[in-house]
Scaffold this active site. Sequence first.
Site, PDB file in Angstrom:
ATOM      1  N   CYS A   1      52.024  55.518  14.729  1.00  0.00           N
ATOM      2  CA  CYS A   1      52.951  55.211  13.653  1.00  0.00           C
ATOM      3  C   CYS A   1      54.349  55.480  14.197  1.00  0.00           C
ATOM      4  CB  CYS A   1      52.656  56.116  12.460  1.00  0.00           C
ATOM      5  SG  CYS A   1      53.833  55.945  11.110  1.00  0.00           S
TER       6      CYS A   1
ATOM      7  N   ASP B   1      47.868  57.219  11.384  1.00  0.00           N
ATOM      8  CA  ASP B   1      48.922  56.316  10.878  1.00  0.00           C
ATOM      9  C   ASP B   1      49.052  56.532   9.375  1.00  0.00           C
ATOM     10  OD1 ASP B   1      50.899  54.268  10.882  1.00  0.00           O
ATOM     11  OD2 ASP B   1      49.424  52.820  10.179  1.00  0.00           O
ATOM     12  N   SER B   2      50.166  56.045   8.838  1.00  0.00           N
ATOM     13  CA  SER B   2      50.340  56.118   7.388  1.00  0.00           C
ATOM     14  C   SER B   2      49.314  55.239   6.677  1.00  0.00           C
ATOM     15  CB  SER B   2      51.747  55.647   7.027  1.00  0.00           C
ATOM     16  OG  SER B   2      51.924  54.322   7.484  1.00  0.00           O
TER      17      SER B   2
ATOM     18  N   HIS C   1      52.072  48.266  12.221  1.00  0.00           N
ATOM     19  CA  HIS C   1      51.553  47.233  11.317  1.00  0.00           C
ATOM     20  C   HIS C   1      51.903  45.816  11.819  1.00  0.00           C
ATOM     21  CE1 HIS C   1      51.073  50.535   8.439  1.00  0.00           C
ATOM     22  NE2 HIS C   1      50.465  49.715   7.605  1.00  0.00           N
TER      23      HIS C   1
ATOM     24  N   GLU D   1      49.686  46.383   3.611  1.00  0.00           N
ATOM     25  CA  GLU D   1      48.768  47.352   2.981  1.00  0.00           C
ATOM     26  C   GLU D   1      48.104  46.737   1.746  1.00  0.00           C
ATOM     27  OE1 GLU D   1      47.965  50.849   3.677  1.00  0.00           O
ATOM     28  OE2 GLU D   1      48.727  50.297   5.644  1.00  0.00           O
TER      29      GLU D   1
ATOM     30  N   CYS E   1      56.683  48.854  14.885  1.00  0.00           N
ATOM     31  CA  CYS E   1      55.874  49.365  13.779  1.00  0.00           C
ATOM     32  C   CYS E   1      54.458  48.886  14.050  1.00  0.00           C
ATOM     33  CB  CYS E   1      56.373  48.798  12.448  1.00  0.00           C
ATOM     34  SG  CYS E   1      55.260  49.144  11.060  1.00  0.00           S
TER      35      CYS E   1
HETATM   36  N1  DGL Z   1      52.652  51.755  11.028  1.00  0.00           N
HETATM   37  C1  DGL Z   1      53.795  52.559  10.645  1.00  0.00           C
HETATM   38  C2  DGL Z   1      54.851  52.460  11.734  1.00  0.00           C
HETATM   39  O1  DGL Z   1      54.473  52.182  12.872  1.00  0.00           O
HETATM   40  C3  DGL Z   1      54.193  52.119   9.273  1.00  0.00           C
HETATM   41  C4  DGL Z   1      55.106  52.980   8.615  1.00  0.00           C
HETATM   42  C5  DGL Z   1      55.092  52.966   7.117  1.00  0.00           C
HETATM   43  O2  DGL Z   1      54.152  53.491   6.550  1.00  0.00           O
HETATM   44  O3  DGL Z   1      56.092  52.490   6.548  1.00  0.00           O
HETATM   45  O4  DGL Z   1      56.015  52.678  11.541  1.00  0.00           O
END
Ligand code: DGL
Length: 270
Positions: free
Chosen positions: A70, A7-8, A196, A162, A194
């Site tokens: 992600c 993931d990011s 998150h 974050e 997402c």
């Molecule tokens: N968890 C990522 C997603 O599912 C986050 C993306 C981001 O870094 O903006 O899209």
Amino acid sequence: MAVGIFDSGLGGLTVYEAVARAMPEVPFVYLGDNAHAPYGVRDADDIFQLTCAGVERLWDEGCDLVVLACNTASAVALKRMQETWVPADKRVLGVFVPLIEALTERQWGDNSPPREVEVKHVALFATPATVASRAFQRELAFRAIGVDVEAQPCGGVVDAIEEGDEILAEALVKGHVEALKRRMPHPQAAMLGCTHYPLMQRVFQEALGPGVKVYSQAELVAPSLKDYLARRPEFLGPGTASRFLTTGDPARVSSKATQFLRRQIRFEAA
Ligand code: DGL
């Protein structure tokens, strides 16, 4: 026999938790590209390059199969990766399809023609890049007809998560739900597109009201992955250790991850 989860940043931990619970015998290596989060405001080339770099790092850990936990990377980069970049002995899977299969009441890999489904009005909450890609609508159109999707780009929510700023994240989520309801007053279902956002699932559910079914990926991806590995065990890579890696500051990321998962998580430098 390790599997990689990418993931990011921290959001993919929601998917990690669910898959690790479903498959306790499998070592998972998690990589958060926290140094470059959020991805949701980056352009497609940038997301492609960063995602490829992250996936290669997980291949180095002995993970022949990597799950992009992600949506932004899944929506924006995965198709191009699969078509132009992933070698035949490796696999990269996304998290979009299990969500859409759940909404359209399909079994894994049911490729029959699109049909009418019960849910007609769907709210999608995702990052600006995921919404702009229209990947959700494209994948849905392969499986269902007559579904009205209203998508809300949820600017700021990933940054707030974050940063560990739950109060800001909560206020932003409420604002995004209100904005969506002005355009679609009575959604029947809401997709948290997402990884998150499950960290804010309670806030989404309260703002949407009890009549709206909220779908989140973590619980949906686990059975899909388990099923995939049962059919394709050759993609369990040679890695043996479970690890949490980050491109960011390990101490800072460990403390945020511990705060969100409410248990001790220790990240190492990638
Ligand atoms: N968890 C990522 C997603 O599912 C986050 C993306 C981001 O870094 O903006 O899209």
